[in-house]
Write a protein that holds these residues in place. Structure first.
Motif, PDB file in Angstrom:
ATOM      1  N   MET A   1      -7.879  -7.908  -7.323  1.00  0.00           N
ATOM      2  CA  MET A   1      -6.919  -7.150  -8.707  1.00  0.00           C
ATOM      3  C   MET A   1      -5.495  -6.885  -7.550  1.00  0.00           C
ATOM      4  SD  MET A   1      -5.998  -4.119 -10.300  1.00  0.00           S
ATOM      5  CE  MET A   1      -5.160  -2.673  -9.565  1.00  0.00           C
ATOM      6  N   ALA A   2      -4.850  -8.149  -8.442  1.00  0.00           N
ATOM      7  CA  ALA A   2      -3.130  -8.467  -7.447  1.00  0.00           C
ATOM      8  C   ALA A   2      -2.616  -7.568  -7.883  1.00  0.00           C
ATOM      9  CB  ALA A   2      -3.314  -9.526  -7.853  1.00  0.00           C
ATOM     10  N   LEU A   3      -1.078  -7.464  -6.635  1.00  0.00           N
ATOM     11  CA  LEU A   3      -0.349  -6.219  -6.580  1.00  0.00           C
ATOM     12  C   LEU A   3       0.805  -6.612  -7.711  1.00  0.00           C
ATOM     13  CD1 LEU A   3      -0.342  -5.073  -2.927  1.00  0.00           C
ATOM     14  CD2 LEU A   3      -1.717  -4.089  -5.657  1.00  0.00           C
ATOM     15  N   ASN A   4       1.560  -5.993  -8.225  1.00  0.00           N
ATOM     16  CA  ASN A   4       2.613  -6.635  -8.928  1.00  0.00           C
ATOM     17  C   ASN A   4       4.114  -6.802  -7.356  1.00  0.00           C
ATOM     18  OD1 ASN A   4       3.942  -3.907  -9.136  1.00  0.00           O
ATOM     19  ND2 ASN A   4       2.546  -3.657 -10.523  1.00  0.00           N
ATOM     20  N   GLU A   5       5.338  -7.081  -7.827  1.00  0.00           N
ATOM     21  CA  GLU A   5       5.864  -7.408  -7.271  1.00  0.00           C
ATOM     22  C   GLU A   5       6.579  -6.069  -6.309  1.00  0.00           C
ATOM     23  OE1 GLU A   5       9.298  -9.773  -8.396  1.00  0.00           O
ATOM     24  OE2 GLU A   5       8.161 -11.464  -9.360  1.00  0.00           O
ATOM     25  N   GLU A   6       6.701  -5.665  -7.250  1.00  0.00           N
ATOM     26  CA  GLU A   6       6.561  -3.455  -6.767  1.00  0.00           C
ATOM     27  C   GLU A   6       6.009  -2.853  -5.905  1.00  0.00           C
ATOM     28  OE1 GLU A   6       9.532  -0.336  -6.148  1.00  0.00           O
ATOM     29  OE2 GLU A   6       9.758  -2.068  -6.836  1.00  0.00           O
ATOM     30  N   GLU A   7       5.018  -3.326  -6.059  1.00  0.00           N
ATOM     31  CA  GLU A   7       3.875  -2.416  -4.910  1.00  0.00           C
ATOM     32  C   GLU A   7       3.663  -3.629  -4.630  1.00  0.00           C
ATOM     33  OE1 GLU A   7       0.552  -0.928  -8.922  1.00  0.00           O
ATOM     34  OE2 GLU A   7       0.534  -3.281  -7.967  1.00  0.00           O
ATOM     35  N   GLN A   8       3.791  -4.589  -4.488  1.00  0.00           N
ATOM     36  CA  GLN A   8       4.062  -5.935  -2.573  1.00  0.00           C
ATOM     37  C   GLN A   8       4.761  -4.916  -1.862  1.00  0.00           C
ATOM     38  OE1 GLN A   8       4.147  -9.743  -4.015  1.00  0.00           O
ATOM     39  NE2 GLN A   8       2.055  -9.243  -4.428  1.00  0.00           N
ATOM     40  N   ARG A   9       6.751  -5.134  -2.507  1.00  0.00           N
ATOM     41  CA  ARG A   9       7.808  -4.348  -2.223  1.00  0.00           C
ATOM     42  C   ARG A   9       7.219  -3.502  -1.082  1.00  0.00           C
ATOM     43  NH1 ARG A   9      11.529  -1.678  -2.499  1.00  0.00           N
ATOM     44  NH2 ARG A   9      10.848  -0.964  -4.517  1.00  0.00           N
ATOM     45  N   ILE A  10       7.116  -2.196  -2.217  1.00  0.00           N
ATOM     46  CA  ILE A  10       6.399  -1.012  -1.520  1.00  0.00           C
ATOM     47  C   ILE A  10       5.409  -0.836  -0.228  1.00  0.00           C
ATOM     48  CG2 ILE A  10       5.612   1.005  -1.560  1.00  0.00           C
ATOM     49  CD1 ILE A  10       6.469   0.780  -4.117  1.00  0.00           C
ATOM     50  N   LEU A  11       4.336  -2.041  -0.113  1.00  0.00           N
ATOM     51  CA  LEU A  11       3.731  -1.634   1.017  1.00  0.00           C
ATOM     52  C   LEU A  11       3.796  -2.706   2.102  1.00  0.00           C
ATOM     53  CD1 LEU A  11       0.810  -1.906   2.081  1.00  0.00           C
ATOM     54  CD2 LEU A  11      -0.071  -4.701   1.047  1.00  0.00           C
ATOM     55  N   GLN A  12       4.646  -3.682   1.765  1.00  0.00           N
ATOM     56  CA  GLN A  12       5.765  -4.153   3.369  1.00  0.00           C
ATOM     57  C   GLN A  12       7.117  -3.374   3.759  1.00  0.00           C
ATOM     58  OE1 GLN A  12       7.609  -7.361   1.390  1.00  0.00           O
ATOM     59  NE2 GLN A  12       5.734  -8.896   1.661  1.00  0.00           N
ATOM     60  N   GLU A  13       7.667  -1.900   2.478  1.00  0.00           N
ATOM     61  CA  GLU A  13       8.471  -0.927   3.649  1.00  0.00           C
ATOM     62  C   GLU A  13       7.145   0.157   4.213  1.00  0.00           C
ATOM     63  OE1 GLU A  13      11.320   0.986   0.785  1.00  0.00           O
ATOM     64  OE2 GLU A  13      11.457  -1.223   0.072  1.00  0.00           O
ATOM     65  N   ILE A  14       6.144   0.031   3.894  1.00  0.00           N
ATOM     66  CA  ILE A  14       4.966   1.024   4.434  1.00  0.00           C
ATOM     67  C   ILE A  14       4.897   0.176   5.881  1.00  0.00           C
ATOM     68  CG2 ILE A  14       2.859   2.202   4.416  1.00  0.00           C
ATOM     69  CD1 ILE A  14       3.518   2.852   1.693  1.00  0.00           C
ATOM     70  N   GLU A  15       4.537  -0.477   5.967  1.00  0.00           N
ATOM     71  CA  GLU A  15       4.199  -1.904   7.139  1.00  0.00           C
ATOM     72  C   GLU A  15       5.260  -2.238   7.685  1.00  0.00           C
ATOM     73  OE1 GLU A  15       1.527  -5.833   6.765  1.00  0.00           O
ATOM     74  OE2 GLU A  15       1.708  -5.073   4.941  1.00  0.00           O
ATOM     75  N   ARG A  16       6.317  -2.205   6.944  1.00  0.00           N
ATOM     76  CA  ARG A  16       7.366  -2.011   8.226  1.00  0.00           C
ATOM     77  C   ARG A  16       7.814  -1.099   8.865  1.00  0.00           C
ATOM     78  NH1 ARG A  16      12.457  -1.237   7.455  1.00  0.00           N
ATOM     79  NH2 ARG A  16      12.117  -0.921   5.362  1.00  0.00           N
ATOM     80  N   SER A  17       8.002   0.318   8.566  1.00  0.00           N
ATOM     81  CA  SER A  17       8.135   1.291   8.713  1.00  0.00           C
ATOM     82  C   SER A  17       7.410   1.639  10.235  1.00  0.00           C
ATOM     83  CB  SER A  17       8.429   2.017   7.962  1.00  0.00           C
ATOM     84  OG  SER A  17       6.892   2.617   7.059  1.00  0.00           O
ATOM     85  N   PHE A  18       5.348   1.603   9.564  1.00  0.00           N
ATOM     86  CA  PHE A  18       5.009   1.733  10.685  1.00  0.00           C
ATOM     87  C   PHE A  18       4.506   0.928  11.678  1.00  0.00           C
ATOM     88  CE2 PHE A  18       0.041   0.285  12.009  1.00  0.00           C
ATOM     89  CZ  PHE A  18      -0.203   1.673  12.723  1.00  0.00           C
TER      90      PHE A  18
END
Length: 118
Positions: A1-18
């Motif tokens: 199941m693919a993530l929509n753009e908003e979910e991908q953006r949130i995931l990238q922010e979490i990764e970056r902050s991590f």
């Protein structure tokens, strides 16, 4: 199941902050694999088995209870060894399934491919 753009953006922010909050831990997590972790546990299980065997051999003649403790150490080490071998096997099977290699070869890719005719 693919993530929509908003979910991908949130995931990238979490990764970056991590990565920014604890870069040493992030590097360690990035480099750690199932194989490396399970392989390390296999080495410890083998060492514990050998120590348990030596302890059993050395103490069984003087005390049956100490010999039983050594045997329990060996039993625990054998169990840990078996669990980690299964973990490596399960990871290998899932890697093969994802890549399309495996016992059924390209047949698995054909059945897992989304149908374009609909």
């Amino acid at each position: 199941m693919a993530l929509n753009e908003e979910e991908q953006r949130i995931l990238q922010e979490i990764e970056r902050s991590f990565y920014e909050s604890d870069p040493a831990f992030a590097d360690r997590v990035r480099s750690e694999t199932v194989y490396r972790h399970a392989g390390r546990n296999l080495k410890w299980a083998i060492a514990a088995f050998v120590v348990g065997l030596a302890f059993t051999i050395l103490t069984f003649t003087t005390s049956v209870i100490l010999g039983a403790v050594g045997f329990l150490v060996m039993l625990g080490a054998a169990y840990a060894f078996e669990r980690n071998v299964r973990r490596i096997g399960r990871a290998s099977l899932s890697d093969m399934a994802r890549s399309g290699r495996g016992p059924f070869g390209s047949i698995g890719r054909r059945f897992n491919r989304p149908d374009d005719s609909q």
